[in-house]
Design an enzyme around this catalytic site. Structure first.
Site, PDB file in Angstrom:
ATOM      1  N   PRO A   2      42.617  72.158   7.561  1.00 28.06           N
ATOM      2  CG  PRO A   2      44.553  73.444   7.594  1.00 28.06           C
ATOM      3  CD  PRO A   2      43.625  72.668   8.478  1.00 28.06           C
ATOM      4  CD  GLU A   3      38.893  68.582   3.934  1.00 26.52           C
ATOM      5  OE1 GLU A   3      38.722  67.859   2.935  1.00 26.52           O
ATOM      6  OE2 GLU A   3      37.953  68.990   4.634  1.00 26.52           O
TER       7      GLU A   3
END
Ligand SMILES: [Zn+2]
Length: 275
Positions: A2-3
């Site tokens: 996840p960014e």
């Protein structure tokens, strides 16, 4: 992994469920999550506290509680936060709220972390040593980016992936931003001209906003707090689109390698740097 847009999506989904509630009990089932602090220390610090605000910095979520106590969580590779009664396999942490809801930290690979920080100074110090500028804040200007880039020979993609330079950008959004800015990922960041730095700054912000608008990208384990998938993977311009036409010029998108990561470029829009 996840960014920033994926973590921000989780923050927006969780905040209404958490803010104003009381954390009755946090049970760290997997001690590795909070190492070196033992699970009992986490419960001692947090049990019974009011949750005042759910914030985010880079890819970190910050649960701020009464008495200036903060729980900082990182999802790493495969972490998810789920609001659910059913406990999936790989549940590492269980948080019980005063309204009966359960928030679970589920993590197959077990790289996710949780740290308790006592006081705003400790919180600021924690991030000062880990994170650079927050790209969706007013501090992320072309001037700030230029100051960071000056004199560096590092390829621009590696620069963007370094959390100590720009916080929250990972492999997906680095590819998307470099394509938008028409910059090759291997271009040494210190050689970018002023107009290119300005284009890159805007492209990073636009790519992150596009990701947030689509509620993140679910290309691996990332899920919303109710288990649903994000949809940004359906809107990628270049990332994971090898062999498909460039949405801008029609040339065939190529997969290459930069900063040790699979990297997608349009060979016509993003000219390879000369040696
Ligand atoms: Zn193109």
């Amino acid at each position: 992994m996840p960014e920033l847009p994926e973590v921000e999506t989780i923050r927006r989904q969780l905040a209404p469920a958490l803010e104003g509630r009381r954390l009755e009990h946090i049970e760290v089932i997997d001690p590795r999550w909070s190492e070196p602090a033992p699970p009992e220390a986490i419960a001692d610090a947090l049990d019974g506290r009011a949750i005042e605000r759910l914030g985010r910095r880079g890819k970190y979520l910050i649960m701020s509680m009464d008495d200036d106590v903060h729980l900082v969580m990182h999802l790493r590779m495969t972490g998810n936060l789920l609001l659910t009664d059913e406990e999936p396999k790989h549940t590492r942490v269980r948080m019980e709220l005063d309204d009966g809801q359960k928030l679970l930290f589920v993590d197959v690979r077990r790289f996710g972390t949780g740290d308790v920080l006592l006081g705003s100074d400790a919180l600021a110090e924690y991030f000062a040593s880990r994170l650079g500028v927050e790209p969706l804040s007013p501090d992320f200007t072309a001037q700030a980016l230029r100051a960071q880039a000056r004199g560096r020979k590092q390829p621009v993609k590696a620069f963007l992936l370094n959390q100590e330079r720009v916080a929250g950008v990972g492999n997906i959004y680095a590819d998307e931003a470099l394509f938008r800015a028409k910059i090759h990922p291997l271009r040494p960041v210190g050689t970018l001209r002023r107009a290119q730095i300005e284009a890159l700054r805007d492209a990073v912000v636009e790519s992150l906003h596009a990701g947030i608008d689509a509620k993140g990208a679910s290309i691996d384990d990332y899920r919303h707090v109710d288990g649903a998938r994000g949809s940004f993977q359906e809107r990628f311009l270049v990332h994971l689109r090898a062999g498909k036409p460039c949405p801008r010029c029609g040339a065939t998108i190529q997969k290459t390698r930069a900063a040790g990561r699979g990297t997608y470029v349009c060979p016509r829009c993003q000219r390879r740097p000369r040696r």
